[in-house]
Write an enzyme that holds these catalytic residues in place. Structure first.
Site, short mmCIF file in Angstrom:
data_model
loop_
_atom_site.label_atom_id
_atom_site.label_comp_id
_atom_site.label_asym_id
_atom_site.label_seq_id
_atom_site.Cartn_x
_atom_site.Cartn_y
_atom_site.Cartn_z
CG HIS A 67 -2.03 0.99 1.14
ND1 HIS A 67 -3.25 0.68 0.59
CD2 HIS A 67 -2.12 2.28 1.52
CE1 HIS A 67 -4.04 1.74 0.64
NE2 HIS A 67 -3.37 2.73 1.20
CG ASP B 282 -2.55 6.24 0.32
OD1 ASP B 282 -3.53 6.02 -0.41
OD2 ASP B 282 -2.45 5.81 1.48
CD GLU C 228 -6.85 3.04 1.63
OE1 GLU C 228 -6.50 2.80 2.80
OE2 GLU C 228 -6.30 3.89 0.92
CG HIS D 82 -10.60 4.79 3.87
ND1 HIS D 82 -10.60 6.07 4.36
CD2 HIS D 82 -9.30 4.40 3.86
CE1 HIS D 82 -9.36 6.45 4.63
NE2 HIS D 82 -8.55 5.44 4.33
CG HIS E 142 -8.90 1.16 6.25
ND1 HIS E 142 -8.89 2.25 7.08
CD2 HIS E 142 -7.87 1.33 5.39
CE1 HIS E 142 -7.90 3.06 6.74
NE2 HIS E 142 -7.24 2.51 5.73
CG HIS F 137 -2.67 -0.21 4.68
ND1 HIS F 137 -3.69 -0.72 3.91
CD2 HIS F 137 -3.07 1.05 5.02
CE1 HIS F 137 -4.65 0.19 3.80
NE2 HIS F 137 -4.31 1.27 4.47
CG ASP G 240 -0.88 3.99 4.85
OD1 ASP G 240 -1.23 4.32 3.70
OD2 ASP G 240 -1.55 4.27 5.87
#
Length: 395
Positions: free
Chosen positions: A21, A23, A126, A153, A194, A215, A323
């Site tokens: 993961h 972003d 995600e 999420h 999540h 993650h 992350d």
């Protein structure tokens, strides 16, 4: 005699990190509206980002799942459109930096990238809000290269409960279970980061393919709802899935949990979203940190999670999902994507074998994607696409 970091670099040269993961696409959206000239990752971007090509290389990253995340305040068709823009960003990155990045859709593609010395470039959505309650949209995302979807999420959706929201449907609704079945049929990995523990257990009850946690770390080591309870980790050997430990301090260090809650509230009190990493939000964060020193996570903190996850789930069922570019703070020694050798060196010092480490970095993640492909090949001839709707199944 070589140092542990030197040994780690040697190992990563052969079996690099598959990171679950990152972003970067959302950071590029927020910072420069996808202007890749303004954030050219072929150049040093350490002033702006956790990620650029040189640091990926230095960190021994061989495959990256780029998150095509959109915030949950984007809903309906707006969420779908933003997800498509995120997907396009990854495609632009992969094409622009083709000498370093190789588009990957399969486990075989990942291995081909490793042989070529390029970084396999994969996509993960995600949050189930990205499909707007549409199984056809889910299939369209798969056709565009998305190879996992995190079911939620930070907020509940109509058919699945989030770890950081109040209980809604008690895990997965009937439509949520159909989403999992359709992901299995497509070959898209079910990502349980999540989601609420009830959702984790419900998905494991339904899925016919291995799951991932892209993650998430251990709840027994740090009691945060974003982490994985031991009873769920214990089910991974039977499922075949992989839990990829994250580095986010507020999820891995118990002392950081309360501090983060106060820092998030400070952001909200000043009109910012608590996940905002814009310059103005970070300025406010830094002022808060000056007044209230932040508890510091370290490489050892993350290694403690991996030790526990290996003990409970087994070494065949763990991985790494940093992350980066999705968190304001990072542990000491893991400040950006160049830090993975420090973590591997710490595990070497703790007595992890080369075989264990190559499973952690590369082999487990490649295996789990290949297993999802195998399940899909078996299911598709026997089960056509589902056109079920939320209204049909949940009313």
């Amino acid at each position: 005699m070589s140092t542990s970091v030197e040994r780690a670099r040697e190992l990563l040269a052969e079996f690099p990190v598959v990171d679950g993961h990152n972003d970067l696409p959302w950071a590029l959206r927020n910072q420069v509206t996808y202007d890749l000239d303004a954030r050219d990752i072929a150049a040093d971007q350490s002033a702006h980002l956790h990620t650029d090509l040189a640091r990926l290389r230095s960190g021994g990253v061989g495959a990256q799942f780029w998150s095509v995340y959109v915030r949950t305040d984007l809903t309906g068709d707006a969420a779908v459109s933003a997800t498509l823009e995120q997907i396009d960003c990854v495609d632009q990155l992969t094409a622009r930096y083709a000498g370093d990045l190789r588009a990957a859709l399969t486990a075989a593609d990942m291995e081909a990238a490793r042989r070529e010395g390029r970084i396999a470039s994969l996509k993960g959505a995600e949050g189930g809000h990205s499909i707007n309650n549409s199984l056809a949209t889910l299939r369209a995302l798969y056709a565009l290269g998305v190879r996992y979807m995190t079911l939620t999420h930070n907020d509940n959706i109509a058919w699945a409960d989030s770890a950081t929201d109040e209980p809604g449907v008690g895990g997965l609704s009937a439509f949520g279970r159909e989403v999992v079945r359709e992901m299995n049929r497509e070959g898209m990995l079910v990502d349980l980061s999540h989601v609420a523990a009830t959702t984790m257990r419900a998905a494991l009850d339904v899925t016919e393919a291995p799951v991932i946690f892209s993650h998430s770390s251990s709840r027994a080591v740090c009691d945060h709802p974003r982490n994985i309870p031991d009873d769920v980790l214990e089910r991974l050997p039977g499922n075949g899935g992989v839990a990829m430990a994250t580095f986010v301090p507020k999820f891995v260090l118990q002392a950081a949990v309360d501090w983060t809650a106060a820092a998030d509230e400070n952001l909200r009190a000043h009109g910012f979203h608590h996940l905002d990493t814009s310059p103005d939000a970070m300025k406010l964060h830094r002022a808060f940190e000056d007044a209230h020193p932040r508890p510091i996570a370290t490489v050892s903190t993350v290694a403690d999670h991996l030790d526990h996850m290996r003990e409970v789930a087994g070494v065949d069922h763990i991985g790494i999902g940093g992350d980066y570019d999705g968190t304001a703070f990072t542990p000491d020694g893991l400040g950006d994507v160049s830090g993975y050798p420090n973590l591997i060196a710490e595990l070497i010092d703790r007595g992890w074998s080369n075989d264990d480490l190559t499973k952690l970095t590369w082999r487990n993640a490649v295996r789990v994607l290949g297993a999802a492909e195998d399940v899909a090949r078996d299911l598709r001839p026997r089960r056509g696409p589902s056109n079920a709707t939320l209204e049909q199944l949940d009313t």
